[in-house]
Design a protein around this motif. Sequence first.
Motif, PDB file in Angstrom:
ATOM      1  N   SER B 138     -38.471  29.303 -23.525  1.00  0.00           N
ATOM      2  CA  SER B 138     -39.009  28.007 -23.139  1.00  0.00           C
ATOM      3  C   SER B 138     -39.829  28.092 -21.877  1.00  0.00           C
ATOM      4  O   SER B 138     -40.694  27.281 -21.650  1.00  0.00           O
ATOM      5  CB  SER B 138     -37.889  26.971 -22.964  1.00  0.00           C
ATOM      6  OG  SER B 138     -37.082  27.303 -21.860  1.00  0.00           O
ATOM      7  N   VAL B 516     -33.434  21.947 -27.529  1.00  0.00           N
ATOM      8  CA  VAL B 516     -34.148  23.199 -27.283  1.00  0.00           C
ATOM      9  C   VAL B 516     -34.372  23.390 -25.802  1.00  0.00           C
ATOM     10  O   VAL B 516     -34.284  22.472 -25.012  1.00  0.00           O
ATOM     11  CB  VAL B 516     -35.520  23.201 -28.008  1.00  0.00           C
ATOM     12  CG1 VAL B 516     -35.323  23.011 -29.481  1.00  0.00           C
ATOM     13  CG2 VAL B 516     -36.438  22.128 -27.461  1.00  0.00           C
ATOM     14  N   GLY B 517     -34.723  24.607 -25.456  1.00  0.00           N
ATOM     15  CA  GLY B 517     -35.156  24.899 -24.104  1.00  0.00           C
ATOM     16  C   GLY B 517     -34.001  25.018 -23.131  1.00  0.00           C
ATOM     17  O   GLY B 517     -32.843  24.812 -23.452  1.00  0.00           O
ATOM     18  N   LEU B 518     -34.325  25.370 -21.906  1.00  0.00           N
ATOM     19  CA  LEU B 518     -33.319  25.476 -20.869  1.00  0.00           C
ATOM     20  C   LEU B 518     -32.897  24.080 -20.443  1.00  0.00           C
ATOM     21  O   LEU B 518     -33.689  23.154 -20.483  1.00  0.00           O
ATOM     22  CB  LEU B 518     -33.887  26.206 -19.666  1.00  0.00           C
ATOM     23  CG  LEU B 518     -33.957  27.736 -19.768  1.00  0.00           C
ATOM     24  CD1 LEU B 518     -34.550  28.282 -18.498  1.00  0.00           C
ATOM     25  CD2 LEU B 518     -32.611  28.334 -20.030  1.00  0.00           C
ATOM     26  N   PRO B 519     -31.679  23.969 -19.984  1.00  0.00           N
ATOM     27  CA  PRO B 519     -31.235  22.639 -19.549  1.00  0.00           C
ATOM     28  C   PRO B 519     -31.946  22.227 -18.281  1.00  0.00           C
ATOM     29  O   PRO B 519     -32.424  23.069 -17.528  1.00  0.00           O
ATOM     30  CB  PRO B 519     -29.739  22.830 -19.293  1.00  0.00           C
ATOM     31  CG  PRO B 519     -29.606  24.282 -18.986  1.00  0.00           C
ATOM     32  CD  PRO B 519     -30.646  24.983 -19.803  1.00  0.00           C
TER      33      PRO B 519
END
Lengths: 607, 545
Positions: B138, B516-519
């Motif tokens: 991401s 999706v992706g980093l938090p």
Amino acid sequence: MKLKDSVPYLLFSAVCLGLLGIFKGAVLFHMEEYSMFSTDALWLKAFFEQPGGIIPLAGAFLVQFCYYPLLGALLMLLLLLALQRLVRAATGCGTWTAFAPSLMLVLYAARMDYGAYLPHAYGILFGPVLGALVAVGFLWLYGRCFEGKKPAPLWLALLLAAGYVAFGVFALLGALLIVVRAFCKGDKPWVLLLALAAAGFAVVFFCSYSNLVYPRINRRFAYLSGLPVRDAFRASRLFLPLVLAALSLLLTALAPVISTKPAASVISTKRSAWRNLPFALSLVLLFSLTYWDRNFHVQARMEKAIALDDWDRVLHLAGKDKAPTRIQVMYRNLALYRKGQLTERMFTFPDASMPLRMRRQGDVTASVSYICAPTVAFHSGLLRTCERWCMELSVTAMKTLYYYKYQAKVALFTGDYDLARKYFRTIGKSLFQRRWVAHYSALADRPELLAQDPEGMRILPLLAAEGYRLDYNGTVENGIIQHYLSVPYVNESVYEWHMAALMLSKMENNFLYDFLERHEKVGGPVTTGIAQAAALFAGTNGDRDLHSYVGQILSSKQSVLREFSQFGNRLNAAPDLEAPETQAWFREYFGRTYWYYYYFTTGLTTN
Amino acid sequence: MRRLLYALAALLALACTPSGYREAAGVDSGVEIYPDYAGVALPCNIAPMNFDIRTEADAWVAVFSGGGETLVRKGPKVRVPVAQWHALLDAAKGGELRITLYSREDGRWSRHPDIVNYVAPEPIDDYVTYRLIEPGYSGYGQLVLRQRRLSDFHEHDLYNNSLSTRQVDQQCINCHSFQNYGTENFQFHARQLNGGTFIATGDRAQKVAFKSGDLMSNAVYPSWHPTEPLIAYSVNKIMQVFLTAHMNRLDAYDDDADLVLYDVESGEVSYIVHNPLAIETFPYWSADGRTLYYASAYLPELGLERGVNVAGTYDRMRYNLWSIPFDPETRTFGTPEMVFHAAAEGLSAVMPRPSPDGKYLLSSAATYGSFHIWHETADLYLTDLRTGETRPLDEANSPRAESFKAWSSNSRWVVFTTRRDDRAYTRLYICYFDEDGNVGKPFLLPQRDPSQNLSLFKSYNVPELTREAVRWTPKEIERALKGPSVGTTEVDRSPGRGGVPVTPDPDAVSGSSVPVGLPASAAATAFPETTAPANDIPKGQSFDQ
């Protein structure tokens, strides 16, 4: 040198070594882990694709010595002493005054906070020191070779152009110092200003816009090339000391003005006080602006211990934590697991979620997960999670030994030996990582030894827990808990994490079910933490048969049962559980039990 | 004096050149070289195939011979000057190129079995363009589109996102595509910072914003029509999943996708296929521009419904390959036909690439899904368009993922990405493809220093061959991306003639969404406590014995 002349040197050395080498030794160790040095042509080439690349490259080389913090501090000390001598030689200012820039650069190192966990440039620790040496070096060269000479502006302009390519912004700083000195001494200042300004502007403009020279640099920051812009600007703690260091250099360049009348007449009346004032002021600024946060430094020491596989040290440090961050709590739990004492002792330590005290960085703020995810995910058996975090963070920040080492270990533990060797090859180029590489390379060559390795013996059993096929995409702590909440019994190691997750989440029914299932299928001893939770959940369940059954299972834990009875009686007798004095009482007498955690530890957050 | 100098120079040369290797005794033991350049077919214009000798010995000599020419290099790092190498290839064209390796151990020379390669008379296109990217999911740091000249080692950046990246905003760049192996017309996408699609036509460049109206996304996978100013795109809702213990590490799937046609001159966008029961993606034109190939997953066949998030069943998605005829004069499409019914064979085939001579179609197929770059089971498949038969390209495949591929303009070479080296970082391999469909052993893209492959922690992504270099400079492209974007006009919004359904699968499963992706790093989330603590313990429940 007389003894009294050596006083400032001794004082400065004590401050530098004490502050950086001892108090912040673990932070220096961290700087080595969060950097990298390689002799690969590809890696080296990247530094020369921007002006001033020599500075971060040299910084990346030097920070390797911080693997031994005292050695790194000593190196820093030598460079800063050299800076002091050069400032004296270039400006003619006094001994004490010449220490001001060096003290501000000590402050620069001493102000590093959690932002250092998301570095964007190599060599951020030593870079500004080396740059200051370059800038003052320019001034010294001017004084030695060009001052008062006719072709000086032309030569200096050429030097600046070449200097900018090599040293970036520090060459521009050097030019500024030269102009200041020229104004102080009346040595054709306007001609010099014009020549250097034109040369500086031309070289920056040319380097920014020409496709022939540097096609990849962001020209917005071209004039700051060589500085760790993304780390040191935008509300970072590092911005202030860099500004102070630059200002102190400029002030020392004004020494010729200060040494002439009428200033001299003022100074001469109280010579010592005036001469010592810059040093004293710098010292005050150093100690008042240093980042002293306790949790940050404890965490750094824990990480050093983890990197050196010293889990006892991690627990020793955790034992002193009264108000830890979630990172410290997670590290402590990792250490307990490695010592086979996770559910035995995890609730004997204070629990908290103290916030990370730091300034928000420009783009991505270091959070709990961003800081510790690779370490925590790996040592709790979530290897692909660890790998994903390493990949993402090395893209978000930059590639460092820390990420590569975990990626190498993940590759090793998941059977990707060729990939592991690729990482070993790069990691092994660092001066002090060869022993680490040798240890793990041997395991890659003989994977059957992994199961006998102390680390392998604790990590490999955890890989049996498929749990979620889809990785939890939240914080790393919640990810670990969610993962282990869902796994069935596969072995004792997974069981321990599973029960820890249930206890942390206070899931009574699931806990009792899995506790009883394991007793019936496997049997075996019950740890103190699990016994406490079982006693509590059975005691509050209301099912007398269950209560009795659990009591039988815990018959070997009579002390736990007795203590639980005492706790229950006191709890029922307490008039107001919300009252601070009640909580304080329970903390004192039952603070090292799961029961205290269950009833009184609430509102924890993690990010 | 001059004679003395010449004599000294000769003596020096003699002293430096190992002698005696020509009288070496033959041995049977082979030599390990990296990369593996043994038994391959080379283009006659390829860069020097430099390699490192990994077998230990005191000294090494490599003798290259072919077409009556020889070339000698000494040392375990075999590096051949470009000019000499090309002279050798010219001489050996159409015939064998032999590499004889001599090793010296304890003063004795040994001659090892020859490495025999074949120099094909057909050249490969001069340039390959690719994206260099870390396998991050991401975040994107320094992304670069790079062009490499295949006859030597010259590389230059087409575009580098570090030109624009600020502290806060980042920029992803992807999906570069060229018209008919030329570089006069090309495009790529930029996302987030200065986002839009950069389209260059001749000396003009514009940034196009596609997402408008009912289009579900910006334009994604592109394919330029070979002759007309048209680009076929897919529009996709792409979702990612992250795996804790699966060997694939990461996956992505299309929650939905369609195909659209963009007219570069008029700015009009129209649907190509818009079948509500299918997910269509990865369009690619044939060389004559009269057929568009694409991948389509027919949901009823897989027991799925459109609009239901397929996160829980993404590993059941299987794509088939279709073709749809196109009339460039009237700009109309005909009726689609299935080219490869991959789902019936338990496969999912995507990324169709027809050969320029129109005889073959390459695709990537794995056991499910569309994101084959991360699928261990992904292999190259070859469809003979004359007979309709499809087979795995076993000569080129490996146990690891093979995914993106490109034909050379003469249909004789295929360059593709593969994770065969270490399972994590993709590299470019090239293989020969003769007129009869025989495939040569793939070889790694030559580098000036082969060890670069071992120290480069980036993946080569989406190779595209071109005959010439791109004339735009990175800074000119940056200027265009920073400029205003132009919109598009949607026309003909009625669904096109969609994919032909096959026998539906009665099983239907619904899924749930996965983020999706980093938090978000700054927001603190509550610690998981799933039950409220009880306030007291019921009396009489103590464990006092």
